[in-house]
Design a protein around this motif. Structure first.
Motif, PDB file in Angstrom:
ATOM      1  N   GLY A   1      29.332  52.450  46.934  1.00 61.57           N
ATOM      2  CA  GLY A   1      29.864  53.604  46.229  1.00 61.57           C
ATOM      3  C   GLY A   1      30.412  54.694  47.131  1.00 61.57           C
ATOM      4  O   GLY A   1      30.828  55.738  46.648  1.00 61.57           O
ATOM      5  N   ARG A   2      30.454  54.456  48.426  1.00 64.19           N
ATOM      6  CA  ARG A   2      30.924  55.478  49.373  1.00 64.19           C
ATOM      7  C   ARG A   2      32.302  55.169  49.935  1.00 64.19           C
ATOM      8  O   ARG A   2      32.698  55.733  50.943  1.00 64.19           O
ATOM      9  CB  ARG A   2      29.910  55.633  50.510  1.00 64.19           C
ATOM     10  N   ARG A   3      33.047  54.243  49.324  1.00 63.94           N
ATOM     11  CA  ARG A   3      34.417  53.908  49.686  1.00 63.94           C
ATOM     12  C   ARG A   3      34.540  53.174  51.017  1.00 63.94           C
ATOM     13  O   ARG A   3      35.616  53.162  51.621  1.00 63.94           O
ATOM     14  CB  ARG A   3      35.308  55.140  49.689  1.00 63.94           C
ATOM     15  N   VAL A   4      33.491  52.555  51.489  1.00 70.25           N
ATOM     16  CA  VAL A   4      33.544  51.867  52.778  1.00 70.25           C
ATOM     17  C   VAL A   4      34.515  50.698  52.719  1.00 70.25           C
ATOM     18  O   VAL A   4      35.438  50.592  53.529  1.00 70.25           O
ATOM     19  CB  VAL A   4      32.136  51.409  53.230  1.00 70.25           C
ATOM     20  N   GLY A   5      34.312  49.788  51.783  1.00 70.60           N
ATOM     21  CA  GLY A   5      35.192  48.622  51.674  1.00 70.60           C
ATOM     22  C   GLY A   5      36.620  49.017  51.397  1.00 70.60           C
ATOM     23  O   GLY A   5      37.555  48.510  52.022  1.00 70.60           O
ATOM     24  N   ARG A   6      36.792  49.928  50.475  1.00 71.37           N
ATOM     25  CA  ARG A   6      38.142  50.384  50.132  1.00 71.37           C
ATOM     26  C   ARG A   6      38.818  51.057  51.324  1.00 71.37           C
ATOM     27  O   ARG A   6      40.005  50.843  51.584  1.00 71.37           O
ATOM     28  CB  ARG A   6      38.083  51.332  48.950  1.00 71.37           C
ATOM     29  N   SER A   7      38.084  51.850  52.066  1.00 69.49           N
ATOM     30  CA  SER A   7      38.648  52.530  53.237  1.00 69.49           C
ATOM     31  C   SER A   7      39.081  51.524  54.298  1.00 69.49           C
ATOM     32  O   SER A   7      40.150  51.673  54.903  1.00 69.49           O
ATOM     33  CB  SER A   7      37.634  53.511  53.831  1.00 69.49           C
ATOM     34  N   LEU A   8      38.263  50.499  54.522  1.00 65.29           N
ATOM     35  CA  LEU A   8      38.632  49.474  55.499  1.00 65.29           C
ATOM     36  C   LEU A   8      39.892  48.733  55.067  1.00 65.29           C
ATOM     37  O   LEU A   8      40.775  48.473  55.880  1.00 65.29           O
ATOM     38  CB  LEU A   8      37.474  48.496  55.697  1.00 65.29           C
ATOM     39  N   LEU A   9      39.996  48.413  53.787  1.00 66.10           N
ATOM     40  CA  LEU A   9      41.198  47.733  53.290  1.00 66.10           C
ATOM     41  C   LEU A   9      42.412  48.659  53.345  1.00 66.10           C
ATOM     42  O   LEU A   9      43.493  48.246  53.761  1.00 66.10           O
ATOM     43  CB  LEU A   9      40.977  47.227  51.868  1.00 66.10           C
ATOM     44  N   ASP A  10      42.259  49.896  52.929  1.00 67.59           N
ATOM     45  CA  ASP A  10      43.380  50.841  52.951  1.00 67.59           C
ATOM     46  C   ASP A  10      43.914  51.032  54.371  1.00 67.59           C
ATOM     47  O   ASP A  10      45.121  51.164  54.573  1.00 67.59           O
ATOM     48  CB  ASP A  10      42.964  52.196  52.374  1.00 67.59           C
ATOM     49  N   ALA A  11      43.023  51.030  55.353  1.00 65.18           N
ATOM     50  CA  ALA A  11      43.434  51.247  56.742  1.00 65.18           C
ATOM     51  C   ALA A  11      44.279  50.095  57.282  1.00 65.18           C
ATOM     52  O   ALA A  11      45.038  50.283  58.239  1.00 65.18           O
ATOM     53  CB  ALA A  11      42.206  51.455  57.623  1.00 65.18           C
TER      54      ALA A  11
END
Length: 156
Positions: A82-92
């Protein structure tokens, strides 16, 4: 705040610990896949980036086979859900990995499949692996995933 960066040799122990924990706790994996998981053996030739926080250290990582724009591994620490870790890694990835991107997700990993679908990933085909049935997912060129609401990371 989550910081993202390429990994260094100094990160090996923390990455291995996260990977081993995620593999052994994955209820959707067969027992044979949980025995002696060694990250260095399954990421040879891949580019790894990690997510870290000042308080928790390494909280996730992504491993990519660059030539194929194939995401081989994406893991987040269970405490980071819920802290956007996976999404942040993909977005990067958008800054350095040409799309379209692909990845395989074991069909029994329902949380991960829901996570990818919320971000706009689409099933391209189904197959069978040593870990069981899987879906090959694709993320189209030019897509950013910004049109979808925040998703909870599937964890490990």
């Amino acid at each position: 705040m989550i910081a993202l960066r390429p990994t260094t040799p100094d990160d090996a122990a923390a990455l291995q610990a996260l990977y081993a924990h995620c593999m052994t706790e994955a209820t959707w994996l067969p027992e044979s896949a949980k025995r002696d998981p060694i990250l260095a053996e399954v990421t040879v030739g891949e580019v790894l980036h990690l997510a870290e926080t000042a308080a928790d250290g390494v909280v996730g990582f992504v491993s990519v086979q660059v030539a194929d724009a194939f995401i081989h591994h994406l893991y987040g620490a269970p405490a980071s859900r819920g802290r956007r870790v996976g999404r942040s890694l993909l977005d990067a990835l958008q800054a350095w990995l040409p799309s379209p991107w692909r990845l395989k997700c074991v069909s029994r990993n329902g949380e991960a499949l829901a996570f990818y679908r919320r971000l706009g990933w689409e099933a391209l085909e189904a197959g069978e692996s040593a870990h069981g049935p899987y879906l090959l997912l694709g993320f189209p060129a030019g897509a950013t995933g910004e049109q979808v609401p925040e998703a909870r990371r599937s964890g490990c």
